[in-house]
Design a protein around this motif. Structure first.
Motif, PDB file in Angstrom:
ATOM      1  N   LEU A  65       9.980  -3.537 -22.625  1.00 46.41           N
ATOM      2  CA  LEU A  65      10.122  -4.643 -23.569  1.00 46.41           C
ATOM      3  C   LEU A  65      10.240  -5.965 -22.812  1.00 46.41           C
ATOM      4  CD1 LEU A  65      10.456  -4.461 -26.707  1.00 46.41           C
ATOM      5  CD2 LEU A  65      12.862  -4.905 -26.313  1.00 46.41           C
ATOM      6  N   GLY A  66       9.202  -6.767 -22.851  1.00 46.87           N
ATOM      7  CA  GLY A  66       9.240  -8.048 -22.166  1.00 46.87           C
ATOM      8  C   GLY A  66       9.205  -7.918 -20.657  1.00 46.87           C
ATOM      9  N   MET A  67       8.814  -6.753 -20.153  1.00 43.94           N
ATOM     10  CA  MET A  67       8.699  -6.512 -18.706  1.00 43.94           C
ATOM     11  C   MET A  67       7.256  -6.094 -18.416  1.00 43.94           C
ATOM     12  SD  MET A  67      12.011  -6.679 -17.695  1.00 43.94           S
ATOM     13  CE  MET A  67      12.617  -5.578 -16.466  1.00 43.94           C
ATOM     14  N   CYS A  68       6.611  -6.800 -17.499  1.00 45.44           N
ATOM     15  CA  CYS A  68       5.208  -6.508 -17.193  1.00 45.44           C
ATOM     16  C   CYS A  68       5.123  -5.284 -16.272  1.00 45.44           C
ATOM     17  CB  CYS A  68       4.557  -7.705 -16.501  1.00 45.44           C
ATOM     18  SG  CYS A  68       4.796  -9.257 -17.404  1.00 45.44           S
ATOM     19  N   ALA A  69       3.982  -4.568 -16.387  1.00 44.15           N
ATOM     20  CA  ALA A  69       3.809  -3.346 -15.581  1.00 44.15           C
ATOM     21  C   ALA A  69       3.725  -3.651 -14.094  1.00 44.15           C
ATOM     22  CB  ALA A  69       2.554  -2.613 -16.041  1.00 44.15           C
ATOM     23  N   ASP A  70       3.357  -4.890 -13.729  1.00 42.13           N
ATOM     24  CA  ASP A  70       3.249  -5.226 -12.308  1.00 42.13           C
ATOM     25  C   ASP A  70       4.599  -5.631 -11.704  1.00 42.13           C
ATOM     26  OD1 ASP A  70       3.722  -7.725 -13.325  1.00 42.13           O
ATOM     27  OD2 ASP A  70       1.784  -8.580 -12.769  1.00 42.13           O
ATOM     28  N   GLY A  71       5.667  -5.462 -12.467  1.00 42.02           N
ATOM     29  CA  GLY A  71       6.998  -5.746 -11.939  1.00 42.02           C
ATOM     30  C   GLY A  71       7.478  -7.162 -12.203  1.00 42.02           C
ATOM     31  N   THR A  72       6.637  -7.986 -12.778  1.00 45.25           N
ATOM     32  CA  THR A  72       7.069  -9.356 -13.058  1.00 45.25           C
ATOM     33  C   THR A  72       7.643  -9.443 -14.472  1.00 45.25           C
ATOM     34  OG1 THR A  72       4.894  -9.990 -13.891  1.00 45.25           O
ATOM     35  CG2 THR A  72       5.299 -10.345 -11.552  1.00 45.25           C
ATOM     36  N   VAL A  73       8.294 -10.551 -14.749  1.00 42.06           N
ATOM     37  CA  VAL A  73       8.810 -10.823 -16.090  1.00 42.06           C
ATOM     38  C   VAL A  73       8.224 -12.154 -16.530  1.00 42.06           C
ATOM     39  CG1 VAL A  73      10.874 -11.215 -17.472  1.00 42.06           C
ATOM     40  CG2 VAL A  73      10.943  -9.606 -15.563  1.00 42.06           C
ATOM     41  N   ALA A  74       7.376 -12.098 -17.544  1.00 44.74           N
ATOM     42  CA  ALA A  74       6.711 -13.330 -17.987  1.00 44.74           C
ATOM     43  C   ALA A  74       7.484 -13.949 -19.141  1.00 44.74           C
ATOM     44  CB  ALA A  74       5.289 -13.011 -18.419  1.00 44.74           C
ATOM     45  N   VAL A  75       7.519 -15.266 -19.169  1.00 41.17           N
ATOM     46  CA  VAL A  75       8.159 -15.958 -20.284  1.00 41.17           C
ATOM     47  C   VAL A  75       7.337 -15.683 -21.548  1.00 41.17           C
ATOM     48  CG1 VAL A  75       6.897 -18.129 -19.937  1.00 41.17           C
ATOM     49  CG2 VAL A  75       9.156 -18.174 -21.001  1.00 41.17           C
ATOM     50  N   SER A  76       8.006 -15.559 -22.685  1.00 39.08           N
ATOM     51  CA  SER A  76       7.277 -15.267 -23.922  1.00 39.08           C
ATOM     52  C   SER A  76       6.909 -16.553 -24.660  1.00 39.08           C
ATOM     53  CB  SER A  76       8.134 -14.402 -24.846  1.00 39.08           C
ATOM     54  OG  SER A  76       9.142 -15.186 -25.450  1.00 39.08           O
ATOM     55  N   ALA A  77       5.976 -16.401 -25.594  1.00 40.66           N
ATOM     56  CA  ALA A  77       5.541 -17.554 -26.401  1.00 40.66           C
ATOM     57  C   ALA A  77       6.728 -18.152 -27.163  1.00 40.66           C
ATOM     58  CB  ALA A  77       4.458 -17.110 -27.378  1.00 40.66           C
ATOM     59  N   MET A  78       7.622 -17.288 -27.609  1.00 35.50           N
ATOM     60  CA  MET A  78       8.760 -17.784 -28.380  1.00 35.50           C
ATOM     61  C   MET A  78       9.745 -18.539 -27.477  1.00 35.50           C
ATOM     62  SD  MET A  78      10.415 -15.481 -31.310  1.00 35.50           S
ATOM     63  CE  MET A  78      10.228 -16.034 -32.976  1.00 35.50           C
TER      64      MET A  78
END
Ligand SMILES: [Zn+2]
Length: 480
Positions: A117-130
């Motif tokens: 949930l809100g965690m990318c498969a490449d290990g990064t955490v991307a900011v969400s649109a909201m």
């Protein structure tokens, strides 16, 4: 900002930690300011029809045309006046996705693994649109007929390793404080000692939200009365009711919640809003092979989209409406089928017609409710009574009755609730609208967009690209 630093800052968001949101994204643009030919929408509606494939939409549309002689806002207004896209939905580690990986891609623009949930498969955490919308000072709304901490709304504001980290998700809501939170799931807000709580601690989260100036409402009337300020509406202990079962007096529908949310978010608000509005019931009904609930819940969802369309008509230069699904559930469709298994000759073939909609119209109960009436160890008499009381025009084939009595799945892909799925197959045999599976499929889904930035959502793309497009529109960048 370097990825690693960004990750450190975001890690722990859902553990209640107070973290400065320093993400390195430009915040120089004003709402409505034109950038490379595209303006930033002041009002964003993100409608999610969870689990709805193209055939769910088409069956809901045809049913309404033939049974109610009415149109469908999503098709007749949003799609025909706006832009249409086709979106692929696979997860990073599976060809068929789940709502967590799908919503993460749509909210944050990166591929995710199932359950993340809100965690990318490449290990990064991307900011969400909201989160970007919040940085712009926009008000936020999370509206769903699922639990408010379910994967789809949660992915728009949370970053946790697994969708079942409900405490982490609710803590994050308290920390981020979206202006309007409406849906089911009070069991994760009540302290452990309180009857109906599913928490494992004594924290009273409703009191914690009230301390942050939220008004807590618990039924349709209270929701209708509240006119300003932050609102936490929890209308059921777990998921909210299917339309066919809903108590219309006391429990709000997704339309009622959308109406209240628009009123609350628009009230004295110069900075605009981002409203996430979901019907989870379309997905839940599809897992149970429940065509009647799909149709009735889709209708209520479409009425909610109609409210946004009316809003758009008032503010056409400032509003963006998006209507999308996260994935297909069920592989649903009308087909030609054998009347029975006695022969494959032409005189034993049947095909779906409008008369089949009329048979579906006689169903006045969800299969979830039907299954709960029978319980975990139904008797033959109870099954006969259910058939007599709720499905008078249908005949339950002996193999489906046996499946219900023995609680056995009717096929290898119809596996969630043997009672509901057997009843769903019975309905299919009478109406020619069949389910391939009780699970999610990899059918691409439709995206409809109308208003500021809508043309960005034209074409054929992946759900991670949808997230990138959405973030670009919020930031005023023209991503295609
Ligand atoms: Zn699902």
């Amino acid at each position: 900002m370097q990825k690693s630093l960004r990750m450190i800052l975001l890690t722990g968001f859902c553990n209640g930690a107070i973290v400065l949101l320093v993400l390195g994204y430009p915040r120089s643009l004003a709402i409505g300011q034109a950038v490379t030919g595209s303006a930033i929408p002041k009002y964003v509606f993100m409608f999610l029809s969870d689990g709805a494939g193209m055939t769910h939409l088409e069956i809901a549309r045809q049913y309404r045309k033939h049974i109610y002689n009415e149109g469908m806002v999503i098709v007749d207004k949003i799609m025909k006046e706006g832009s249409v896209g086709v979106m692929t939905t696979h997860a990073a580690n599976s060809l068929s996705t789940d709502s967590a990986a799908a919503a993460t891609a749509m909210a944050s623009g990166c591929k995710a693994n199932i359950g993340a949930l809100g965690m990318c498969a490449d290990g990064t955490v991307a900011v969400s649109a909201m989160e970007l919308a919040r940085r712009r000072g926009m008000k936020l709304g999370l509206i769903t007929n699922s639990t408010v901490y379910d994967a789809s709304p949660a992915a728009f504001v949370c970053h946790v390793a697994h969708r079942k980290d409900y405490l982490g998700i609710v803590n994050r809501y308290l920390e981020m404080a979206p202006d309007v939170i409406l849906g089911g799931g009070s069991e994760q807000f009540m302290p452990k000692g309180q009857e109906g709580s599913r928490r494992n601690d004594e924290t009273d989260m409703i009191a914690a939200f009230e301390k942050k100036n939220y008004r807590h409402v618990g039924n349709k009337e209270e929701l209708a009365r509240v006119s300003k300020g932050k609102v936490l509406g929890l209308f059921s202990r777990f998921d909210m009711s299917m339309e066919l079962d809903r108590d219309k007096q006391s429990e709000p529908s997704v339309y009622d919640m959308a109406s209240a949310a628009i009123r609350l978010l628009h009230e004295q608000n110069p900075r605009g809003f981002f409203a996430f509005i979901e019907s989870e019931n379309i997905d839940s009904a599809s897992h149970l092979s429940d065509i009647a609930s799909v149709i009735h819940d889709y209708r209520e969802f479409d009425r909610a989209v109609g409210l946004a369309y009316e809003f758009y008509k008032k503010f056409p230069r400032e509003t963006l409406i998006l209507v999308a699904s996260d994935h297909d559930t069920g592989g649903l469709g009308f087909t030609r089928a054998l009347r029975d298994l006695t022969s494959t000759e032409n005189d034993n073939l049947v095909t779906g017609t409008v008369a089949d909609f009329k048979k579906i119209q006689t169903i006045g109960i969800s299969l979830q409710k039907a299954s709960s009436i029978l319980g975990r160890s139904p008797t033959a008499e109870a099954v006969d009574n259910l058939m007599r009381d709720y499905f008078p025009g249908f005949t339950l084939a002996p193999e489906y009755k046996e499946a219900i009595l023995k609680r056995q799945p009717v096929s290898r892909t119809v596996l969630l609730d043997p009672t509901a799925n057997a009843l769903g197959m019975m309905i299919a045999n009478h109406t020619q609208v069949y389910w391939q599976t009780s699970e999610h499929t990899n059918q691409p889904v439709l995206v409809a967009a109308l208003g500021v930035g809508a043309e960005t959502f034209k074409g054929y793309y992946d759900n991670a690209d949808f997230g990138k497009k959405l973030k670009a529109v919020i930031e005023g960048k023209n991503h295609r």
